[in-house]
Design a protein around this motif. Sequence first.
Motif, mmCIF file in Angstrom:
data_model
loop_
_atom_site.group_PDB
_atom_site.id
_atom_site.type_symbol
_atom_site.label_atom_id
_atom_site.label_comp_id
_atom_site.label_asym_id
_atom_site.label_seq_id
_atom_site.Cartn_x
_atom_site.Cartn_y
_atom_site.Cartn_z
ATOM 1 N N ARG A 25 0.797 -1.224 0.000
ATOM 2 C CA ARG A 25 0.000 0.000 0.000
ATOM 3 C C ARG A 25 0.832 1.278 0.000
ATOM 4 N NH1 ARG A 25 -4.702 -1.161 -2.140
ATOM 5 N NH2 ARG A 25 -5.879 -2.750 -0.993
ATOM 6 N N TYR A 26 2.062 1.197 0.547
ATOM 7 C CA TYR A 26 2.869 2.411 0.665
ATOM 8 C C TYR A 26 4.229 2.283 -0.019
ATOM 9 C CZ TYR A 26 -0.660 3.148 4.241
ATOM 10 O OH TYR A 26 -1.851 3.270 4.890
ATOM 11 N N LYS A 58 -2.864 5.718 -1.435
ATOM 12 C CA LYS A 58 -2.366 4.352 -1.295
ATOM 13 C C LYS A 58 -2.132 3.746 -2.672
ATOM 14 C CE LYS A 58 -4.604 3.383 3.145
ATOM 15 N NZ LYS A 58 -5.536 2.484 3.875
ATOM 16 N N ILE A 59 -1.257 2.754 -2.687
ATOM 17 C CA ILE A 59 -0.918 2.062 -3.927
ATOM 18 C C ILE A 59 -1.917 0.929 -4.139
ATOM 19 C CG2 ILE A 59 0.871 0.718 -5.107
ATOM 20 C CD1 ILE A 59 2.887 2.209 -3.218
ATOM 21 N N GLU A 60 -2.417 0.801 -5.361
ATOM 22 C CA GLU A 60 -3.364 -0.254 -5.708
ATOM 23 C C GLU A 60 -2.640 -1.354 -6.491
ATOM 24 O OE1 GLU A 60 -6.455 -0.251 -4.765
ATOM 25 O OE2 GLU A 60 -6.664 1.827 -4.042
ATOM 26 N N ASP A 61 -2.996 -2.602 -6.214
ATOM 27 C CA ASP A 61 -2.434 -3.728 -6.960
ATOM 28 C C ASP A 61 -3.428 -4.142 -8.051
ATOM 29 O OD1 ASP A 61 -0.809 -5.820 -7.718
ATOM 30 O OD2 ASP A 61 -1.726 -7.225 -6.304
ATOM 31 N N LEU A 62 -3.010 -4.017 -9.309
ATOM 32 C CA LEU A 62 -3.878 -4.338 -10.447
ATOM 33 C C LEU A 62 -3.403 -5.585 -11.180
ATOM 34 C CD1 LEU A 62 -4.347 -0.728 -11.897
ATOM 35 C CD2 LEU A 62 -5.761 -1.918 -10.206
ATOM 36 N N ALA A 102 -6.992 10.528 -12.451
ATOM 37 C CA ALA A 102 -5.881 9.981 -13.225
ATOM 38 C C ALA A 102 -5.364 8.732 -12.534
ATOM 39 C CB ALA A 102 -4.762 11.006 -13.371
ATOM 40 N N LEU A 103 -4.777 7.845 -13.329
ATOM 41 C CA LEU A 103 -4.214 6.603 -12.829
ATOM 42 C C LEU A 103 -2.767 6.512 -13.299
ATOM 43 C CD1 LEU A 103 -5.169 4.124 -11.203
ATOM 44 C CD2 LEU A 103 -5.576 2.970 -13.382
ATOM 45 N N LEU A 104 -1.836 6.400 -12.345
ATOM 46 C CA LEU A 104 -0.408 6.296 -12.644
ATOM 47 C C LEU A 104 0.015 4.858 -12.385
ATOM 48 C CD1 LEU A 104 0.658 9.514 -10.704
ATOM 49 C CD2 LEU A 104 0.012 9.327 -13.114
ATOM 50 N N MET A 105 0.577 4.188 -13.385
ATOM 51 C CA MET A 105 0.836 2.755 -13.295
ATOM 52 C C MET A 105 2.302 2.429 -13.536
ATOM 53 S SD MET A 105 -2.544 1.184 -15.199
ATOM 54 C CE MET A 105 -2.267 2.135 -16.689
#
Length: 592
Positions: free
Chosen positions: A285-286, A298-302, A391-394
């Motif tokens: 998450r961080y 928080k960081i998302e796992d895709l 926005a989504l940063l991946m």
Amino acid sequence: MHAYRTHTCGALRLHHAGQAVRLSGWIHRMRDHGGFLFVDLRDHYGLTQLLFRLDQPETSDVRGLGLESVITATGTVAPRSADNVNASILTGKVEVQVASLEVLSDAEPLPFPVADERPVSESARLQHRFLDLRRQGLHRRIQLRAEVIGSIRRRLVESDFTEIQTPILTASSPEGARDFLVPSRVHPGRFYALPQAPQQFKQLLMVAGFDRYFQIAPCFRDEDARADRSPGEFYQMDLEMAFVEQEDVLCLVEKILHGLFSEFGDWETTPCPFPRIPYAEALLRYGSDKPDLRFELKIEDLSDLFRRSEFRLFRQIVEQAGVVRALHLTGTGQRPRTFYDKLRDFVEDTGGQLAWITLGLDGSLGGIGPALGAPLMSELSHHLDMKPGSALLMLAGPEAETARRAGQLRLHLADVLGLREGQAYRFCWIVDFPMYEWNEEEERVDFSHNPFSMPKGGLEALESQPPLEILAQQYDIVCNGIELSSGAIRNHRVDIMYRAFELAGYPRAEVERRFGGLLRAFQYGAPPHGGIAPGIDRIVMLLAKESNIREIIAFPMNQKAEDLLMGAPNQVDERQLRELGISVAIDMHRLE
């Protein structure tokens, strides 16, 4: 009347008017008004204004003195006129009309001013640290440090802890950093080590029957300097408790820290209990095991979503054991392309690649959004509840590297977008650390944290689980993204210790050689015990709102581990080396 002072320079008030007093201190400032000279006299306690009449022979010598000269002034306390009151100091409503002056020490011209806080090179400050310490800002920080340590000591004594000092000269032990070694004159060819921590000694005190131990412990590690780490030495609030479980330690320490930060800090402090975040969740998450909780991003796992997708680039990465991680910027509105270009450049500087999707206020897609296709984009939007203007940063790649880069991007976004909560101390515990990690360089299992920790599940876990899946009863306390300490419930059983070290490649004989004293103690009855050691320097640094640890240490080294004031490290003469049975292989003349 006392030879030097009846009052300190911070003591006089209006009710002292008319009294004969004597003050001693340093000349802080001078203001010449013709026949009158105003002097701000400073000591440890504060400032008092002195009024000198230059037509009096008893006091006229003051005009020839340099700033920071030390004097004793005798005179009478008088109220200041209304237009002369200084509301910024406690003595600002009075002055001392001086009748006699004694010069205790005349000061030479100063290498830098003491009376103001104008910037001065660090080398000059450290070379003349005795002057630097007179400057009010640093002086207050060192006083704060003393008060914090006094409060820690009081709080621990009130919690039934016993203060015990442990040895400074001890045996070398693998604590994770290089030892400072001290050669023995009595035993030529053998060395003591300065303690990296009192780890074994405090465990031995638990075996000895002391229920709760603490000390403000000096520790020594041959490490490079950082902004939040002093080279060579530091102090920690070292404590250990018998017959406790992990939650007992966490509850007691967070109560002490919350009280400490409430007492000395003027910022909001996380209420007890502090959040407990498992290590694996912190990395997910961080992107760090030292998360800054002053902002919610928080960081998302895709990874699972892209594993099922038709987007080949990310799908192949996931199929090859990689991950896809993302940061969802919500409610941000539309930003120019240059904003994302700069983020891409930042990620590339860390060795990674950044992809992004923007969802316009009119529903239009930017970045790689059009390339994902409508079904995948719909699933992403539903999964993350993406709204127009977001926005989504991946990032994608190997898990450890991607987690680290996502964590760095998260902190960078906090800087760029001003996301951090102001005036707050946000604490958390990181728990459930892995007991072991894979050592790539040596291609073997190694301890990931503290080798003296008790594995979760005890001996059964060591016998039945793959080493890299075993968790330890270890915990870190973190504040505003700064790790204050690591701690653990200790391994108090000999059979578990032998097996734990065996999995890390230490044969039984090596364990006995390195930790014989501790093993012998455990053979005679050891209680379950655990502890922690928060760093005093970092606690004070946070309370003082300083980003450089040298600002809260009285006599710090510079980043090259040099003491510019005392000239350490220095060369020693041949006689000293001969007494120690040491020869120096380096050409000393070449180093001069």
